[in-house]
Design a protein around this motif. Structure first.
Motif, PDB file in Angstrom:
ATOM      1  N   PHE A  98      53.990  32.507  38.938  1.00 34.78           N
ATOM      2  CA  PHE A  98      53.914  33.844  38.833  1.00 34.78           C
ATOM      3  C   PHE A  98      53.682  34.349  37.566  1.00 34.78           C
ATOM      4  CE2 PHE A  98      55.648  38.237  38.218  1.00 34.78           C
ATOM      5  CZ  PHE A  98      54.931  38.828  39.048  1.00 34.78           C
ATOM      6  N   SER A  99      54.159  33.922  36.265  1.00 31.80           N
ATOM      7  CA  SER A  99      53.896  33.907  35.134  1.00 31.80           C
ATOM      8  C   SER A  99      52.378  33.736  34.440  1.00 31.80           C
ATOM      9  CB  SER A  99      54.718  33.598  34.091  1.00 31.80           C
ATOM     10  OG  SER A  99      54.955  32.077  34.102  1.00 31.80           O
ATOM     11  N   ASN A 100      51.788  32.549  35.222  1.00 35.18           N
ATOM     12  CA  ASN A 100      50.628  32.355  35.037  1.00 35.18           C
ATOM     13  C   ASN A 100      49.754  33.107  35.652  1.00 35.18           C
ATOM     14  OD1 ASN A 100      48.813  30.271  33.808  1.00 35.18           O
ATOM     15  ND2 ASN A 100      48.463  29.280  35.655  1.00 35.18           N
ATOM     16  N   ILE A 101      49.756  33.620  36.839  1.00 41.06           N
ATOM     17  CA  ILE A 101      49.003  34.680  37.483  1.00 41.06           C
ATOM     18  C   ILE A 101      49.059  35.852  36.663  1.00 41.06           C
ATOM     19  CG2 ILE A 101      48.861  36.056  39.401  1.00 41.06           C
ATOM     20  CD1 ILE A 101      50.125  33.815  41.147  1.00 41.06           C
ATOM     21  N   LEU A 102      50.310  36.485  36.049  1.00 44.21           N
ATOM     22  CA  LEU A 102      50.517  37.536  35.407  1.00 44.21           C
ATOM     23  C   LEU A 102      49.590  37.442  34.001  1.00 44.21           C
ATOM     24  CD1 LEU A 102      51.593  40.362  35.251  1.00 44.21           C
ATOM     25  CD2 LEU A 102      53.661  39.442  33.950  1.00 44.21           C
TER      26      LEU A 102
ATOM     27  N   PHE B  19      49.843  30.260  51.088  1.00 41.06           N
ATOM     28  CA  PHE B  19      49.385  31.708  51.147  1.00 41.06           C
ATOM     29  C   PHE B  19      47.896  31.802  50.848  1.00 41.06           C
ATOM     30  CE2 PHE B  19      53.891  32.007  49.774  1.00 41.06           C
ATOM     31  CZ  PHE B  19      54.320  32.783  50.738  1.00 41.06           C
ATOM     32  N   GLY B  20      47.102  30.684  50.575  1.00 38.78           N
ATOM     33  CA  GLY B  20      45.865  30.847  50.387  1.00 38.78           C
ATOM     34  C   GLY B  20      45.354  31.133  48.875  1.00 38.78           C
ATOM     35  N   GLN B  21      44.287  31.450  48.872  1.00 39.15           N
ATOM     36  CA  GLN B  21      43.792  31.593  47.310  1.00 39.15           C
ATOM     37  C   GLN B  21      43.889  33.331  46.910  1.00 39.15           C
ATOM     38  OE1 GLN B  21      39.797  30.315  46.762  1.00 39.15           O
ATOM     39  NE2 GLN B  21      39.754  31.051  44.766  1.00 39.15           N
ATOM     40  N   ILE B  22      44.116  33.416  45.580  1.00 39.86           N
ATOM     41  CA  ILE B  22      44.276  34.611  45.220  1.00 39.86           C
ATOM     42  C   ILE B  22      43.045  35.001  44.475  1.00 39.86           C
ATOM     43  CG2 ILE B  22      45.528  36.224  43.616  1.00 39.86           C
ATOM     44  CD1 ILE B  22      47.968  34.426  43.951  1.00 39.86           C
ATOM     45  N   THR B  23      42.520  36.251  44.624  1.00 38.79           N
ATOM     46  CA  THR B  23      41.379  36.767  43.643  1.00 38.79           C
ATOM     47  C   THR B  23      42.081  38.117  43.179  1.00 38.79           C
ATOM     48  OG1 THR B  23      39.909  36.213  45.677  1.00 38.79           O
ATOM     49  CG2 THR B  23      39.175  37.953  43.998  1.00 38.79           C
ATOM     50  N   LEU B  24      42.044  37.856  41.699  1.00 41.74           N
ATOM     51  CA  LEU B  24      42.396  38.997  40.827  1.00 41.74           C
ATOM     52  C   LEU B  24      41.116  39.722  40.555  1.00 41.74           C
ATOM     53  CD1 LEU B  24      44.536  36.665  38.465  1.00 41.74           C
ATOM     54  CD2 LEU B  24      45.178  38.019  40.225  1.00 41.74           C
ATOM     55  N   THR B  25      41.284  41.036  41.105  1.00 37.05           N
ATOM     56  CA  THR B  25      40.202  42.130  40.700  1.00 37.05           C
ATOM     57  C   THR B  25      40.750  43.046  39.617  1.00 37.05           C
ATOM     58  OG1 THR B  25      39.324  41.686  42.960  1.00 37.05           O
ATOM     59  CG2 THR B  25      38.667  43.849  41.744  1.00 37.05           C
ATOM     60  N   VAL B  26      39.874  43.092  38.591  1.00 33.11           N
ATOM     61  CA  VAL B  26      40.238  44.219  37.354  1.00 33.11           C
ATOM     62  C   VAL B  26      39.107  44.959  37.258  1.00 33.11           C
ATOM     63  CG1 VAL B  26      40.957  44.208  35.031  1.00 33.11           C
ATOM     64  CG2 VAL B  26      41.898  42.044  36.605  1.00 33.11           C
ATOM     65  N   PHE B  27      39.255  46.285  36.944  1.00 36.30           N
ATOM     66  CA  PHE B  27      38.185  47.234  36.408  1.00 36.30           C
ATOM     67  C   PHE B  27      38.753  48.062  35.298  1.00 36.30           C
ATOM     68  CE2 PHE B  27      39.904  49.782  39.619  1.00 36.30           C
ATOM     69  CZ  PHE B  27      39.860  51.218  39.178  1.00 36.30           C
ATOM     70  N   HIS B  28      37.795  48.682  34.665  1.00 35.43           N
ATOM     71  CA  HIS B  28      37.949  49.807  33.555  1.00 35.43           C
ATOM     72  C   HIS B  28      36.976  50.572  33.458  1.00 35.43           C
ATOM     73  CE1 HIS B  28      40.160  51.344  30.343  1.00 35.43           C
ATOM     74  NE2 HIS B  28      39.347  51.339  29.557  1.00 35.43           N
ATOM     75  N   GLN B  29      37.228  51.826  33.231  1.00 38.33           N
ATOM     76  CA  GLN B  29      35.940  52.746  32.883  1.00 38.33           C
ATOM     77  C   GLN B  29      36.253  53.511  31.671  1.00 38.33           C
ATOM     78  OE1 GLN B  29      35.706  55.142  36.424  1.00 38.33           O
ATOM     79  NE2 GLN B  29      37.125  56.482  35.900  1.00 38.33           N
TER      80      GLN B  29
END
Length: 165
Positions: free
Chosen positions: A41-45, A149-159
């Protein structure tokens, strides 16, 4: 036969020399699983925070760039991925400039429809906004996929509001 078994059981009831070993044998798998989960979890974060920092850097760069769109977007994508305008190594292993998307839009009006809050202070109703986004397939340590749990896709956006061009 039955009396011999009763004597063995009585002897084990009085003997407590191996209780700590039995307790450790029972709790160790759970502690290791919990520790691995915290590490994963800390690695994902951490990965999510690195992606977020890169996307914000690129959006701020694009909002203030004074060159043409193609030049600025190429430099901004590299800034997002590596932390530098040219060269550098990836902030996150396996993250490439092809996974970064940069779009420019006209915010009309510059008011959030859900809350009624004005997003960008402007004397006009039209505001140029640049949005940088990315989707990164997290591979990680493997505990997440091992648990099924399968693969996690991290999605990030900023405007950001555009000040350049």
């Amino acid at each position: 036969m039955l009396t011999a078994l009763k004597q063995i059981i009585r002897r084990f009831k009085r003997d407590d020399q191996g209780t700590a070993l039995v307790e450790m044998a029972i709790t160790t798998p759970f502690v290791l699983l919990l520790s691995a989960g915290v590490f994963e979890f800390s690695n994902i974060l951490n990965t999510r925070m690195l992606l977020d920092a890169g996307v914000k850097d690129a959006a701020r760069y694009m909002a203030r760039c004074s060159s043409d769109w193609a030049t600025c977007s190429g430099l901004a994508k590299n800034l997002a991925v590596s932390g530098t305008i040219t060269g550098g190594s990836a902030r996150v292993t396996g993250w490439t400039v092809n996974q970064v998307s940069i779009t420019k839009s006209l915010s009309t009006p510059a008011i959030d429809a859900a809350t009624g809050t004005e997003l960008y202070l402007s004397p006009t109703t039209n505001v140029d906004v640049v949005q940088v986004s990315t989707s990164y397939p997290y591979t990680g340590v493997g505990l997440w996929s091992y648990l099924g749990f399968g693969q996690i896709t991290l999605t990030v956006f900023h405007q950001e509001r555009v000040f350049g061009w």
